[in-house]
Design a protein around this motif. Structure first.
Motif, mmCIF file in Angstrom:
data_model
loop_
_atom_site.group_PDB
_atom_site.id
_atom_site.type_symbol
_atom_site.label_atom_id
_atom_site.label_comp_id
_atom_site.label_asym_id
_atom_site.label_seq_id
_atom_site.Cartn_x
_atom_site.Cartn_y
_atom_site.Cartn_z
ATOM 1 N N VAL A 120 -1.527 0.104 -15.080
ATOM 2 C CA VAL A 120 -1.774 0.990 -13.931
ATOM 3 C C VAL A 120 -3.001 0.542 -13.143
ATOM 4 C CG1 VAL A 120 -0.633 3.034 -14.881
ATOM 5 C CG2 VAL A 120 -3.068 2.686 -15.306
ATOM 6 N N TYR A 121 -3.948 -0.147 -13.789
ATOM 7 C CA TYR A 121 -5.133 -0.663 -13.104
ATOM 8 C C TYR A 121 -4.944 -2.125 -12.703
ATOM 9 C CZ TYR A 121 -7.143 3.506 -15.234
ATOM 10 O OH TYR A 121 -7.386 4.791 -15.617
ATOM 11 N N LYS A 122 -4.321 -2.884 -13.605
ATOM 12 C CA LYS A 122 -4.183 -4.322 -13.383
ATOM 13 C C LYS A 122 -3.304 -4.628 -12.167
ATOM 14 C CE LYS A 122 -2.222 -6.543 -16.715
ATOM 15 N NZ LYS A 122 -1.760 -7.406 -17.809
ATOM 16 N N THR A 123 -2.178 -3.947 -12.024
ATOM 17 C CA THR A 123 -1.238 -4.251 -10.942
ATOM 18 C C THR A 123 -1.862 -4.055 -9.564
ATOM 19 O OG1 THR A 123 0.596 -3.670 -12.390
ATOM 20 C CG2 THR A 123 1.061 -3.768 -10.025
ATOM 21 N N PHE A 125 -5.015 -3.953 -8.791
ATOM 22 C CA PHE A 125 -6.149 -4.866 -8.668
ATOM 23 C C PHE A 125 -5.679 -6.274 -8.306
ATOM 24 C CE2 PHE A 125 -9.012 -8.050 -10.420
ATOM 25 C CZ PHE A 125 -10.200 -7.700 -9.801
ATOM 26 N N LEU A 126 -4.683 -6.774 -9.031
ATOM 27 C CA LEU A 126 -4.188 -8.131 -8.763
ATOM 28 C C LEU A 126 -3.533 -8.232 -7.392
ATOM 29 C CD1 LEU A 126 -2.800 -9.177 -12.259
ATOM 30 C CD2 LEU A 126 -4.862 -10.000 -11.110
ATOM 31 N N MET A 127 -2.837 -7.173 -6.965
ATOM 32 C CA MET A 127 -2.239 -7.190 -5.627
ATOM 33 C C MET A 127 -3.331 -7.260 -4.564
ATOM 34 S SD MET A 127 0.908 -4.485 -6.037
ATOM 35 C CE MET A 127 1.591 -4.751 -4.402
ATOM 36 N N HIS A 128 -4.395 -6.459 -4.751
ATOM 37 C CA HIS A 128 -5.510 -6.485 -3.801
ATOM 38 C C HIS A 128 -6.187 -7.855 -3.824
ATOM 39 C CE1 HIS A 128 -8.654 -4.913 -1.275
ATOM 40 N NE2 HIS A 128 -9.570 -5.272 -2.151
ATOM 41 N N PHE A 129 -6.339 -8.421 -5.014
ATOM 42 C CA PHE A 129 -6.946 -9.741 -5.158
ATOM 43 C C PHE A 129 -6.124 -10.799 -4.429
ATOM 44 C CE2 PHE A 129 -7.468 -13.763 -7.498
ATOM 45 C CZ PHE A 129 -8.839 -13.937 -7.337
ATOM 46 N N HIS A 135 -2.796 0.006 1.990
ATOM 47 C CA HIS A 135 -1.573 0.732 2.364
ATOM 48 C C HIS A 135 -0.321 -0.007 1.905
ATOM 49 C CE1 HIS A 135 -0.494 -1.831 5.851
ATOM 50 N NE2 HIS A 135 -1.805 -1.961 6.006
ATOM 51 N N GLU A 136 -0.378 -1.347 1.847
ATOM 52 C CA GLU A 136 0.766 -2.123 1.355
ATOM 53 C C GLU A 136 0.966 -1.907 -0.148
ATOM 54 O OE1 GLU A 136 0.624 -5.981 4.350
ATOM 55 O OE2 GLU A 136 -0.695 -5.962 2.588
ATOM 56 N N ILE A 137 -0.127 -1.858 -0.875
ATOM 57 C CA ILE A 137 -0.057 -1.626 -2.319
ATOM 58 C C ILE A 137 0.489 -0.227 -2.584
ATOM 59 C CG2 ILE A 137 -1.397 -1.461 -4.458
ATOM 60 C CD1 ILE A 137 -3.405 -3.440 -3.123
ATOM 61 N N ALA A 138 -0.014 0.750 -1.819
ATOM 62 C CA ALA A 138 0.447 2.127 -1.995
ATOM 63 C C ALA A 138 1.946 2.234 -1.733
ATOM 64 C CB ALA A 138 -0.324 3.060 -1.054
ATOM 65 N N LYS A 139 2.418 1.559 -0.704
ATOM 66 C CA LYS A 139 3.843 1.605 -0.363
ATOM 67 C C LYS A 139 4.681 0.930 -1.450
ATOM 68 C CE LYS A 139 7.084 0.355 3.270
ATOM 69 N NZ LYS A 139 7.266 -0.417 4.500
ATOM 70 N N PRO A 144 -0.165 7.332 -3.816
ATOM 71 C CA PRO A 144 -1.066 7.587 -2.682
ATOM 72 C C PRO A 144 -2.139 6.504 -2.543
ATOM 73 C CG PRO A 144 -0.831 9.551 -4.057
ATOM 74 C CD PRO A 144 -0.174 8.430 -4.783
ATOM 75 N N ILE A 145 -2.600 6.298 -1.314
ATOM 76 C CA ILE A 145 -3.597 5.262 -1.038
ATOM 77 C C ILE A 145 -4.909 5.547 -1.770
ATOM 78 C CG2 ILE A 145 -4.534 6.265 1.087
ATOM 79 C CD1 ILE A 145 -4.502 3.349 2.213
ATOM 80 N N GLY A 146 -5.257 6.820 -1.915
ATOM 81 C CA GLY A 146 -6.470 7.190 -2.660
ATOM 82 C C GLY A 146 -6.379 6.772 -4.115
ATOM 83 N N THR A 147 -5.190 6.888 -4.688
ATOM 84 C CA THR A 147 -4.973 6.468 -6.074
ATOM 85 C C THR A 147 -5.124 4.952 -6.191
ATOM 86 O OG1 THR A 147 -3.459 8.326 -6.383
ATOM 87 C CG2 THR A 147 -3.352 6.561 -8.008
ATOM 88 N N VAL A 148 -4.621 4.231 -5.206
ATOM 89 C CA VAL A 148 -4.759 2.766 -5.193
ATOM 90 C C VAL A 148 -6.242 2.395 -5.195
ATOM 91 C CG1 VAL A 148 -4.396 0.681 -3.804
ATOM 92 C CG2 VAL A 148 -2.547 2.340 -4.062
ATOM 93 N N LYS A 149 -7.002 3.004 -4.295
ATOM 94 C CA LYS A 149 -8.433 2.696 -4.197
ATOM 95 C C LYS A 149 -9.146 3.022 -5.503
ATOM 96 C CE LYS A 149 -8.774 3.422 0.795
ATOM 97 N NZ LYS A 149 -9.387 4.231 1.857
ATOM 98 N N ASN A 150 -8.797 4.169 -6.099
ATOM 99 C CA ASN A 150 -9.425 4.585 -7.345
ATOM 100 C C ASN A 150 -9.104 3.612 -8.482
ATOM 101 O OD1 ASN A 150 -10.893 6.345 -9.061
ATOM 102 N ND2 ASN A 150 -8.958 7.196 -9.789
ATOM 103 N N ARG A 151 -7.860 3.200 -8.582
ATOM 104 C CA ARG A 151 -7.466 2.285 -9.666
ATOM 105 C C ARG A 151 -8.111 0.912 -9.505
ATOM 106 N NH1 ARG A 151 -1.101 4.020 -10.572
ATOM 107 N NH2 ARG A 151 -1.604 6.094 -11.379
#
Length: 170
Positions: A120-123, A125-129, A135-139, A144-151
């Motif tokens: 739940v954290y690795k995916t 993070f690696l996508m952002h990396f 917003h792409e990761i959230a989609k 939610p985008i807030g959850t993406v940022k938090n993770r």
């Protein structure tokens, strides 16, 4: 300004110079040395200070210039000069050979720590990396985008804590 007044003002302002000295040197002992050098130079050159101007700014300038001078001396001390006809620097970048062993160990540690992260954290993070936007990761993950940022934040924190051996001195 009398010597006593100058000494009192210098003593009063020297406490406010400590954070600047720490910022420049990034070491408490070096900062204390820089503070001492600054106060000595200021006191020995008090006749050059124009009364009515900003004493604090004058002290900051002395400190900055002292730091730069000391840094330049340190760099010169670490440079070996070949006195043959070619006159080139022995420790120039073109003559250095890099050993990648340290970076290989570092990458192994980073990859191992990444593998230990929960998915739940690795995916995210690696996508952002890899360059995905929040917003792409959230989609893609339908969260939610807030959850993406938090993770991503949590993943960074875990990596930072686990890889603290590589933390640089600051």
């Amino acid at each position: 300004m009398t010597t006593l007044e100058f000494s009192y003002s210098l003593n009063k302002l020297s406490k406010s110079l400590k954070p600047f000295a720490l910022k420049l040197t990034r070491d408490s002992d070096d900062a204390n040395d820089l503070m001492q050098d600054t106060v000595v130079k200021a006191f020995s050159n008090k006749d050059k200070f124009t009364e009515g101007t900003n004493l604090k700014a004058w002290l900051y300038t002395i400190m900055k210039n002292t730091f730069i001078t000391n840094y330049q001396k340190m760099v010169r001390r670490g440079t070996f000069i070949d006195t043959t006809d070619n006159l080139h620097y022995i420790n120039s970048g073109s003559n250095m050979i890099e050993n990648e062993a340290y970076s290989n160990f570092t990458m192994e540690d980073i990859n191992y720590t990444l593998d230990q992260l929960e998915d739940v954290y690795k995916t995210p993070f690696l996508m952002h990396f890899k360059g995905y936007k929040y917003h792409e990761i959230a989609k893609d993950l339908t969260i939610p985008i807030g959850t993406v940022k938090n993770r991503i934040h949590i993943a960074r924190k875990i990596l930072k804590d686990e890889l603290n051996i590589y933390k640089t001195k600051s």
